[in-house]
Design a protein around this motif. Structure first.
Motif, PDB file in Angstrom:
ATOM      1  N   ALA A 284      -1.076  -0.668  -8.415  1.00 20.13           N
ATOM      2  CA  ALA A 284       0.337  -1.057  -8.345  1.00 20.13           C
ATOM      3  C   ALA A 284       0.720  -2.048  -9.431  1.00 20.13           C
ATOM      4  N   GLY A 285      -0.219  -2.353 -10.352  1.00 25.22           N
ATOM      5  CA  GLY A 285       0.095  -3.223 -11.470  1.00 25.22           C
ATOM      6  C   GLY A 285      -0.495  -4.615 -11.401  1.00 25.22           C
ATOM      7  N   PHE A 286      -1.311  -4.874 -10.407  1.00 25.55           N
ATOM      8  CA  PHE A 286      -1.923  -6.195 -10.280  1.00 25.55           C
ATOM      9  C   PHE A 286      -2.971  -6.406 -11.375  1.00 25.55           C
ATOM     10  N   VAL A 287      -2.947  -7.588 -11.981  1.00 21.68           N
ATOM     11  CA  VAL A 287      -3.940  -7.943 -12.993  1.00 21.68           C
ATOM     12  C   VAL A 287      -4.753  -9.115 -12.441  1.00 21.68           C
ATOM     13  N   PRO A 288      -6.015  -8.907 -12.121  1.00 18.43           N
ATOM     14  CA  PRO A 288      -6.800  -9.989 -11.517  1.00 18.43           C
ATOM     15  C   PRO A 288      -7.130 -11.084 -12.520  1.00 18.43           C
ATOM     16  N   GLU A 289      -7.391 -12.265 -11.980  1.00 17.56           N
ATOM     17  CA  GLU A 289      -7.907 -13.345 -12.804  1.00 17.56           C
ATOM     18  C   GLU A 289      -9.340 -13.007 -13.214  1.00 17.56           C
ATOM     19  N   LYS A 290      -9.852 -13.707 -14.192  1.00 12.99           N
ATOM     20  CA  LYS A 290     -11.217 -13.438 -14.646  1.00 12.99           C
ATOM     21  C   LYS A 290     -12.241 -13.869 -13.608  1.00 12.99           C
ATOM     22  N   THR A 291     -11.952 -14.947 -12.883  1.00 14.12           N
ATOM     23  CA  THR A 291     -12.901 -15.440 -11.889  1.00 14.12           C
ATOM     24  C   THR A 291     -12.159 -15.943 -10.660  1.00 14.12           C
ATOM     25  N   TYR A 292     -12.905 -15.998  -9.554  1.00  9.77           N
ATOM     26  CA  TYR A 292     -12.366 -16.498  -8.283  1.00  9.77           C
ATOM     27  C   TYR A 292     -13.420 -17.353  -7.580  1.00  9.77           C
ATOM     28  N   ALA A 293     -12.921 -18.255  -6.724  1.00  9.74           N
ATOM     29  CA  ALA A 293     -13.818 -19.124  -5.968  1.00  9.74           C
ATOM     30  C   ALA A 293     -14.197 -18.462  -4.649  1.00  9.74           C
ATOM     31  N   GLY A 294     -14.749 -17.251  -4.728  1.00 11.78           N
ATOM     32  CA  GLY A 294     -15.191 -16.546  -3.541  1.00 11.78           C
ATOM     33  C   GLY A 294     -14.263 -15.420  -3.138  1.00 11.78           C
ATOM     34  N   LYS A 295     -14.710 -14.638  -2.167  1.00 13.95           N
ATOM     35  CA  LYS A 295     -13.971 -13.439  -1.779  1.00 13.95           C
ATOM     36  C   LYS A 295     -12.651 -13.767  -1.075  1.00 13.95           C
ATOM     37  N   CYS A 296     -12.577 -14.902  -0.370  1.00 13.08           N
ATOM     38  CA  CYS A 296     -11.332 -15.268   0.299  1.00 13.08           C
ATOM     39  C   CYS A 296     -10.242 -15.609  -0.719  1.00 13.08           C
ATOM     40  N   HIS A 297     -10.626 -16.262  -1.799  1.00 10.65           N
ATOM     41  CA  HIS A 297      -9.688 -16.575  -2.870  1.00 10.65           C
ATOM     42  C   HIS A 297      -9.164 -15.288  -3.504  1.00 10.65           C
ATOM     43  N   LEU A 298     -10.058 -14.355  -3.800  1.00 14.76           N
ATOM     44  CA  LEU A 298      -9.653 -13.062  -4.349  1.00 14.76           C
ATOM     45  C   LEU A 298      -8.731 -12.330  -3.377  1.00 14.76           C
ATOM     46  N   CYS A 299      -9.092 -12.321  -2.108  1.00 13.04           N
ATOM     47  CA  CYS A 299      -8.297 -11.626  -1.093  1.00 13.04           C
ATOM     48  C   CYS A 299      -6.884 -12.194  -1.036  1.00 13.04           C
ATOM     49  N   TRP A 300      -6.781 -13.510  -1.043  1.00 12.59           N
ATOM     50  CA  TRP A 300      -5.462 -14.123  -0.967  1.00 12.59           C
ATOM     51  C   TRP A 300      -4.621 -13.768  -2.189  1.00 12.59           C
ATOM     52  N   HIS A 301      -5.215 -13.808  -3.359  1.00 12.70           N
ATOM     53  CA  HIS A 301      -4.499 -13.481  -4.588  1.00 12.70           C
ATOM     54  C   HIS A 301      -3.970 -12.056  -4.549  1.00 12.70           C
ATOM     55  N   VAL A 302      -4.795 -11.130  -4.075  1.00  7.98           N
ATOM     56  CA  VAL A 302      -4.396  -9.721  -3.976  1.00  7.98           C
ATOM     57  C   VAL A 302      -3.311  -9.549  -2.918  1.00  7.98           C
ATOM     58  N   ARG A 303      -3.515 -10.146  -1.761  1.00 12.04           N
ATOM     59  CA  ARG A 303      -2.544  -9.981  -0.672  1.00 12.04           C
ATOM     60  C   ARG A 303      -1.186 -10.568  -1.038  1.00 12.04           C
ATOM     61  N   ARG A 304      -1.195 -11.690  -1.737  1.00 12.85           N
ATOM     62  CA  ARG A 304       0.079 -12.297  -2.140  1.00 12.85           C
ATOM     63  C   ARG A 304       0.838 -11.370  -3.094  1.00 12.85           C
ATOM     64  N   PHE A 305       0.112 -10.741  -4.002  1.00  8.62           N
ATOM     65  CA  PHE A 305       0.740  -9.767  -4.906  1.00  8.62           C
ATOM     66  C   PHE A 305       1.337  -8.608  -4.110  1.00  8.62           C
ATOM     67  N   LEU A 306       0.566  -8.038  -3.188  1.00  5.34           N
ATOM     68  CA  LEU A 306       1.044  -6.906  -2.407  1.00  5.34           C
ATOM     69  C   LEU A 306       2.265  -7.284  -1.579  1.00  5.34           C
ATOM     70  N   HIS A 307       2.227  -8.456  -0.983  1.00  3.52           N
ATOM     71  CA  HIS A 307       3.366  -8.893  -0.173  1.00  3.52           C
ATOM     72  C   HIS A 307       4.617  -9.039  -1.033  1.00  3.52           C
ATOM     73  N   ARG A 308       4.460  -9.626  -2.204  1.00  2.00           N
ATOM     74  CA  ARG A 308       5.617  -9.832  -3.074  1.00  2.00           C
ATOM     75  C   ARG A 308       6.173  -8.529  -3.623  1.00  2.00           C
ATOM     76  N   HIS A 309       5.374  -7.482  -3.587  1.00  2.00           N
ATOM     77  CA  HIS A 309       5.832  -6.179  -4.075  1.00  2.00           C
ATOM     78  C   HIS A 309       6.139  -5.216  -2.933  1.00  2.00           C
ATOM     79  N   GLY A 310       6.318  -5.758  -1.741  1.00  2.00           N
ATOM     80  CA  GLY A 310       6.761  -4.948  -0.618  1.00  2.00           C
ATOM     81  C   GLY A 310       5.712  -4.047  -0.021  1.00  2.00           C
ATOM     82  N   ALA A 311       4.449  -4.254  -0.376  1.00  2.36           N
ATOM     83  CA  ALA A 311       3.375  -3.427   0.196  1.00  2.36           C
ATOM     84  C   ALA A 311       2.806  -4.122   1.431  1.00  2.36           C
ATOM     85  N   GLY A 312       2.011  -3.372   2.170  1.00  2.00           N
ATOM     86  CA  GLY A 312       1.365  -3.946   3.346  1.00  2.00           C
ATOM     87  C   GLY A 312       2.325  -4.279   4.463  1.00  2.00           C
TER      88      GLY A 312
END
Length: 324
Positions: A284-312
């Motif tokens: 859907a166009g999400f570009v991840p950061e190069k690094t994250y402080a664990g899987k919860c940080h990655l999950c939050w970053h992804v979920r915030r993108f999806l929420h802001r784009h009307g997904a989920g």
């Protein structure tokens, strides 16, 4: 995969909090106005107990439930009068604990209303907003009124040795926050994903692949119920397993057991963790950061993108939680 019954639940009486802590994974703060009506809390409380063959232990949380003392004590008294199960605990950051007389009065009232434990939040993040003398006073009077075994402090070591972080210069405060976060005491999601993540060890998204989240989503026995009725896994704020304003807790639990694998967000996370959800977001166009402080940080970053784009839709919420 069978879904375990929920045997412990936190009713978020409000998203309002006098504090806006850098560590808050539920993104509460002074600008949040959402509240759970007493009648709703009583109904959900009763349904949670009835839905599990083992019953369900209830704790009252927020936000800051002492933001409306009248509503808090009304709920506790009504629950006891209605014969609902014992109240496991009430949580607070002690912002209101301004005098021994006030503390004693309120704790005696909660004791008579059936409260099991008093849980006090005390850490470097809260102490930016609440003078440490207040949780210390609350703990001291609480032990006198309730007994030491009924007063739990998060974190006791900070309460005994900590100070006022607001008096520190910003670099010193950030260094203190970094040390505390590095000790593994905070979830790196919600507001913490932005405020604390940079100070923690980093890994690339590929290093976080193939890590299922089935245990916290489907096998954990602890949930939180937001003021709007959204039921969230106990450690995953912003993920909605169901809405108890739409159906009973028992029906919601049964539905989750039947169709979790077909849900775009919960199903992906349960099968393959944040890496599985990352694939959906990337398409859907999400570009991840190069690094994250664990899987919860990655999950939050992804979920915030999806929420802001009307997904989920129906799986990501409440909306205010993603506005950190």
């Amino acid at each position: 995969m069978p879904v375990k019954h929920w045997s412990r639940a936190g009713l978020m009486l409000t998203a309002w909090c006098n504090a806006r802590c850098a560590s808050c994974y539920l993104c509460c703060g002074p600008d949040r106005a959402d509240e759970m009506p007493v009648a709703t809390a009583l109904r959900v409380w009763e349904e949670l107990i009835a839905a599990s063959p083992h019953g369900c232990r209830i704790h009252l949380t927020g936000g800051e439930p002492f933001g409306s003392w009248e509503r808090l004590i009304e709920l506790c008294l009504a629950a006891r009068a209605g014969g609902l199960g014992p109240l496991e605990s009430v949580e607070t950051n002690a912002f209101w604990a301004s005098s021994p007389a006030l503390v004693g009065e309120r704790l005696r009232a909660l004791d008579q209303a059936g409260m099991g434990k008093l849980v006090i939040s005390a850490d470097p993040y809260h102490q930016q907003f609440v003078p440490i003398e207040r949780p210390r006073l609350l703990a001291r009077v609480g032990e006198d009124v309730l007994g030491a075994h009924r007063v739990q402090v998060r974190w006791r070591d900070w309460l005994e040795t900590g100070g006022d972080t607001d008096c520190l210069a910003p670099p010193e405060r950030e260094a203190l926050f970094a040390r505390y976060a590095a000790a593994g005491r905070e979830r790196v999601s919600g507001r913490a994903a932005f405020s604390l993540s940079a100070s923690l060890p980093q890994r690339s998204p590929s290093q976080l692949a193939d890590t299922s989240c089935s245990e916290p989503l489907l096998r954990a026995k602890h949930v939180h119920v937001a003021p709007d009725g959204s039921v969230m896994p106990g450690t995953c704020g912003g993920l909605v397993l169901g809405r108890c304003d739409h159906e009973s807790v028992a029906v919601m639990w049964q539905r989750l057991g039947q169709d979790w694998a077909d849900r775009p967000v919960v199903g992906a996370l349960a099968r393959g963790g944040p890496a599985a959800l990352l694939a959906t977001a990337t398409a859907a166009g999400f570009v991840p950061e190069k690094t994250y402080a664990g899987k919860c940080h990655l999950c939050w970053h992804v979920r915030r993108f999806l929420h802001r784009h009307g997904a989920g839709e129906g799986e990501l919420g409440p909306d205010w939680l993603y506005q950190a």
